[in-house]
Each structure stands twice: as C-alpha cells, then as structure tokens.
Write a protein that holds these residues in place. Structure first.
Motif, PDB file in Angstrom:
ATOM      1  N   UNK A  58       0.823  -1.202   0.000  1.00 20.11           N
ATOM      2  CA  UNK A  58       0.000   0.000   0.000  1.00 20.11           C
ATOM      3  C   UNK A  58       0.856   1.251   0.000  1.00 20.11           C
ATOM      4  N   UNK A  59       0.254   2.362  -0.417  1.00 17.66           N
ATOM      5  CA  UNK A  59       0.955   3.644  -0.369  1.00 17.66           C
ATOM      6  C   UNK A  59       0.912   4.213   1.044  1.00 17.66           C
ATOM      7  N   UNK A  60      -0.284   4.460   1.558  1.00 20.81           N
ATOM      8  CA  UNK A  60      -0.401   5.014   2.910  1.00 20.81           C
ATOM      9  C   UNK A  60      -1.847   4.904   3.376  1.00 20.81           C
ATOM     10  N   UNK A  61      -2.034   4.369   4.563  1.00 26.70           N
ATOM     11  CA  UNK A  61      -3.382   4.207   5.134  1.00 26.70           C
ATOM     12  C   UNK A  61      -3.803   5.407   5.964  1.00 26.70           C
ATOM     13  N   UNK A  62      -3.074   6.528   5.849  1.00 31.70           N
ATOM     14  CA  UNK A  62      -3.439   7.709   6.621  1.00 31.70           C
ATOM     15  C   UNK A  62      -2.844   7.684   8.014  1.00 31.70           C
ATOM     16  N   UNK A  63      -3.592   8.184   8.974  1.00 29.78           N
ATOM     17  CA  UNK A  63      -3.133   8.233  10.355  1.00 29.78           C
ATOM     18  C   UNK A  63      -3.145   6.845  10.987  1.00 29.78           C
ATOM     19  N   UNK A 102       6.637  14.006  -7.862  1.00 24.21           N
ATOM     20  CA  UNK A 102       5.900  12.907  -8.475  1.00 24.21           C
ATOM     21  C   UNK A 102       5.518  11.921  -7.376  1.00 24.21           C
ATOM     22  N   UNK A 103       4.280  11.453  -7.393  1.00 26.25           N
ATOM     23  CA  UNK A 103       3.845  10.441  -6.427  1.00 26.25           C
ATOM     24  C   UNK A 103       3.492   9.164  -7.174  1.00 26.25           C
ATOM     25  N   UNK A 104       4.033   8.038  -6.714  1.00 27.14           N
ATOM     26  CA  UNK A 104       3.711   6.725  -7.274  1.00 27.14           C
ATOM     27  C   UNK A 104       2.876   5.976  -6.243  1.00 27.14           C
ATOM     28  N   UNK A 105       1.581   5.851  -6.511  1.00 23.43           N
ATOM     29  CA  UNK A 105       0.656   5.242  -5.556  1.00 23.43           C
ATOM     30  C   UNK A 105       0.555   3.751  -5.838  1.00 23.43           C
ATOM     31  N   UNK A 106       1.137   2.983  -4.958  1.00 23.84           N
ATOM     32  CA  UNK A 106       1.102   1.522  -5.061  1.00 23.84           C
ATOM     33  C   UNK A 106       0.089   0.996  -4.047  1.00 23.84           C
ATOM     34  N   UNK A 107      -1.003   0.438  -4.505  1.00 20.15           N
ATOM     35  CA  UNK A 107      -1.991  -0.088  -3.571  1.00 20.15           C
ATOM     36  C   UNK A 107      -2.856   1.010  -2.972  1.00 20.15           C
ATOM     37  N   UNK A 108      -3.336   0.766  -1.767  1.00 23.82           N
ATOM     38  CA  UNK A 108      -4.322   1.658  -1.170  1.00 23.82           C
ATOM     39  C   UNK A 108      -3.714   2.975  -0.695  1.00 23.82           C
ATOM     40  N   UNK A 109      -4.461   4.041  -0.914  1.00 22.92           N
ATOM     41  CA  UNK A 109      -4.151   5.357  -0.350  1.00 22.92           C
ATOM     42  C   UNK A 109      -5.432   5.804   0.346  1.00 22.92           C
ATOM     43  N   UNK A 110      -5.418   5.807   1.661  1.00 23.80           N
ATOM     44  CA  UNK A 110      -6.650   6.035   2.416  1.00 23.80           C
ATOM     45  C   UNK A 110      -6.533   7.257   3.313  1.00 23.80           C
ATOM     46  N   UNK A 111      -7.660   7.929   3.516  1.00 28.27           N
ATOM     47  CA  UNK A 111      -7.699   9.055   4.434  1.00 28.27           C
ATOM     48  C   UNK A 111      -6.679  10.111   4.078  1.00 28.27           C
ATOM     49  N   UNK A 112      -5.902  10.528   5.075  1.00 27.52           N
ATOM     50  CA  UNK A 112      -4.861  11.534   4.835  1.00 27.52           C
ATOM     51  C   UNK A 112      -3.828  11.031   3.834  1.00 27.52           C
ATOM     52  N   UNK A 113      -3.639   9.711   3.749  1.00 22.97           N
ATOM     53  CA  UNK A 113      -2.698   9.164   2.769  1.00 22.97           C
ATOM     54  C   UNK A 113      -3.115   9.479   1.349  1.00 22.97           C
ATOM     55  N   UNK A 114      -4.422   9.401   1.075  1.00 21.02           N
ATOM     56  CA  UNK A 114      -4.918   9.748  -0.261  1.00 21.02           C
ATOM     57  C   UNK A 114      -4.705  11.228  -0.546  1.00 21.02           C
ATOM     58  N   UNK A 115      -4.957  12.061   0.450  1.00 22.99           N
ATOM     59  CA  UNK A 115      -4.867  13.502   0.226  1.00 22.99           C
ATOM     60  C   UNK A 115      -3.428  13.988   0.127  1.00 22.99           C
ATOM     61  N   UNK A 116      -2.515  13.341   0.841  1.00 19.06           N
ATOM     62  CA  UNK A 116      -1.093  13.667   0.686  1.00 19.06           C
ATOM     63  C   UNK A 116      -0.637  13.323  -0.730  1.00 19.06           C
ATOM     64  N   UNK A 117      -1.109  12.191  -1.249  1.00 20.15           N
ATOM     65  CA  UNK A 117      -0.769  11.837  -2.638  1.00 20.15           C
ATOM     66  C   UNK A 117      -1.278  12.892  -3.606  1.00 20.15           C
ATOM     67  N   UNK A 118      -2.518  13.335  -3.410  1.00 15.36           N
ATOM     68  CA  UNK A 118      -3.110  14.313  -4.315  1.00 15.36           C
ATOM     69  C   UNK A 118      -2.464  15.693  -4.191  1.00 15.36           C
ATOM     70  N   UNK A 119      -1.748  15.917  -3.095  1.00 14.67           N
ATOM     71  CA  UNK A 119      -1.038  17.193  -2.927  1.00 14.67           C
ATOM     72  C   UNK A 119       0.218  17.263  -3.779  1.00 14.67           C
ATOM     73  N   UNK A 120       0.672  16.123  -4.310  1.00 12.90           N
ATOM     74  CA  UNK A 120       1.859  16.110  -5.166  1.00 12.90           C
ATOM     75  C   UNK A 120       1.502  16.651  -6.549  1.00 12.90           C
ATOM     76  N   UNK A 121       2.502  16.995  -7.322  1.00 13.49           N
ATOM     77  CA  UNK A 121       2.255  17.652  -8.601  1.00 13.49           C
ATOM     78  C   UNK A 121       1.741  16.702  -9.671  1.00 13.49           C
ATOM     79  N   UNK A 122       2.317  15.518  -9.754  1.00 17.07           N
ATOM     80  CA  UNK A 122       1.901  14.505 -10.726  1.00 17.07           C
ATOM     81  C   UNK A 122       1.738  13.184 -10.001  1.00 17.07           C
ATOM     82  N   UNK A 123       0.597  12.528 -10.219  1.00 13.57           N
ATOM     83  CA  UNK A 123       0.308  11.277  -9.524  1.00 13.57           C
ATOM     84  C   UNK A 123       0.186  10.151 -10.537  1.00 13.57           C
ATOM     85  N   UNK A 124       1.048   9.134 -10.390  1.00 15.49           N
ATOM     86  CA  UNK A 124       0.915   7.901 -11.154  1.00 15.49           C
ATOM     87  C   UNK A 124       0.375   6.839 -10.207  1.00 15.49           C
TER      88      UNK A 124
END
Length: 239
Positions: A58-63, A102-124
C-alpha cells in the motif's frame, strides 16, 4: 529500519514511506523524517525532483489510529493538534517546494494518505491502487486538503494509471526527465497554477508577469534559447 527510506540518484530524491506492516500509516516519527527530507530537497541544488511512494502492498493508510486512545473514559482527542502540527505543514511543503514532486501510488491510499498523494504535482497510480476517503465512516471531515483536492478531481489529478509491475520504473523515469529539465521554471509554474484557483484574472495576469520576470533572469532560460538557436539538446541546471 527507518520509517522513511531516502535515496538520491540522477537528481531525483526518492522518499519511500516504510511501515509496510501498518500500510505505511503516519506516526510522529514518519512526519518528522519526511519533513527533514523535504527540507533537504528544498535546500540542495543537486536535488531537481522528488519521487514519493510507499513500501509493501500500500501507499499510505493515513493516520495510525492505534496510537490514539478512544477507549471508554479516555480524554477527548483534539485532532486539530495533529492536523495543525503535522498534516497541514506537510501538504504546504509539498505544494510550496519549488521543484516537481511525483507520487507513485502503489496499492491503497486512504484518508490523509490519499490527500497527501493528491497534494503532489503529478500522480501515477498502479492499476491495483485505490483512493479511499474514510473520514465520514469515522464521523470526521476530510482533512490534509481533502475537501479542496476532491473538489478538483475532474481536473485530472491522477495523471496516469500504470500496470503494477511497471509503476516504479515509469514514475522514476518521469521524475528523472523532470529533474533534467528547467526546474527553476517548473517551480514558478507550480506557483502560478496553484495560485490561479483563488485569484481573479487581473491578479493572475500580474502574477504571471512577475514570475515571467524571474524566469527570464534564469540561466535555464538563456540555456534553453541558446540550445534552440544552436539546434542542440539543452543542458539545464535548475538555476
């Protein structure tokens, strides 16, 4: 092992969230290490781009909720403290960093983890990746920029979906290509784009004028024009 893995190659600083047994959920140590790494990226001229990803499935499950005592009789938790101390500063650092992220999202990005990913400039995102806004299930409000980023989802915040086994290679190739480019100008473009949502046309025109002045004074601009006139590939330095 460190909860944030840091490596640098070809002008790219790769930051890997590294608590795979917790789906890379954030704790104070991770925030502290990530803050130092981003500050390093801001200060080091040899770092031209940043690649953020996660280890494991996973990328990040948040808090990390296991660090919060919500048992009967426990004192109420002031969530604004962790948001104000950790998450909001992290989002601001990513947005204000004058270099591509650049953010490379592998697997789940949940809660704050999803929003931190979306704060990056380019998301793959890997094709197996999922973005989960789990706040409402817990009776909470999306934070870490969630109410802002989700409203802009139709703008194409997810830049590209990639087969799982090709995600890191493609994200690294993208980060390296950006790192070899005129990163001084890229940083100014970030400022202009992120300011546009809150600016009037008049304010944005003035901002473009001022940023273009800065860009025109850069060594990268001179190199870009020289390379074009000489019909050769430019050699940018991010200055």
């Amino acid at each position: 092992m460190s909860s944030i893995l840091v490596s640098q190659e070809a002008g790219v600083l790769t930051l890997t969230l590294n608590r795979p047994e917790k789906l890379n959920a954030f704790n104070p140590e991770m925030h502290s290490l990530l803050r130092r790494a981003i500050e390093r990226a801001a200060d080091d001229a040899d770092i031209r781009a940043v690649l953020l990803t996660g280890s494991g499935r996973g990328f990040c499950a948040g808090q990390d909720l296991s660090e919060r005592d919500v048992s009967p009789g426990a004192a109420p938790i002031d969530l604004s403290v962790s948001i104000g101390s950790y998450y909001n500063p992290l989002v601001r650092r990513l947005r204000e960093l004058p270099k591509p992220v650049v953010c490379a999202v592998n697997g789940i990005a949940a809660g704050a983890g999803a929003n931190v990913a979306l704060a990056c400039d380019l998301v793959l995102a890997a094709r197996s990746a999922s973005f989960v806004q789990s706040f409402a299930r817990l009776g909470l409000v999306p934070d870490s920029g969630g109410t802002y980023f989700l409203d802009a989802e139709r703008w194409g915040l997810i830049w590209k979906a990639v087969d799982d086994d090709k995600l890191l290679a493609e994200a690294n190739a993208l980060a390296r290509a950006l790192a070899a480019g005129p990163t001084k100008g890229y940083g100014l473009v970030k400022r202009a784009i992120y300011a546009s949502a809150g600016n009037s046309l008049e304010a944005q025109l003035d901002l473009e004028r001022d940023l273009q002045r800065d860009a025109g004074f850069s060594a990268d601009y001179r190199e870009g024009v020289s390379a074009f006139m000489e019909k050769r590939e430019p050699r940018y330095q991010g200055k």
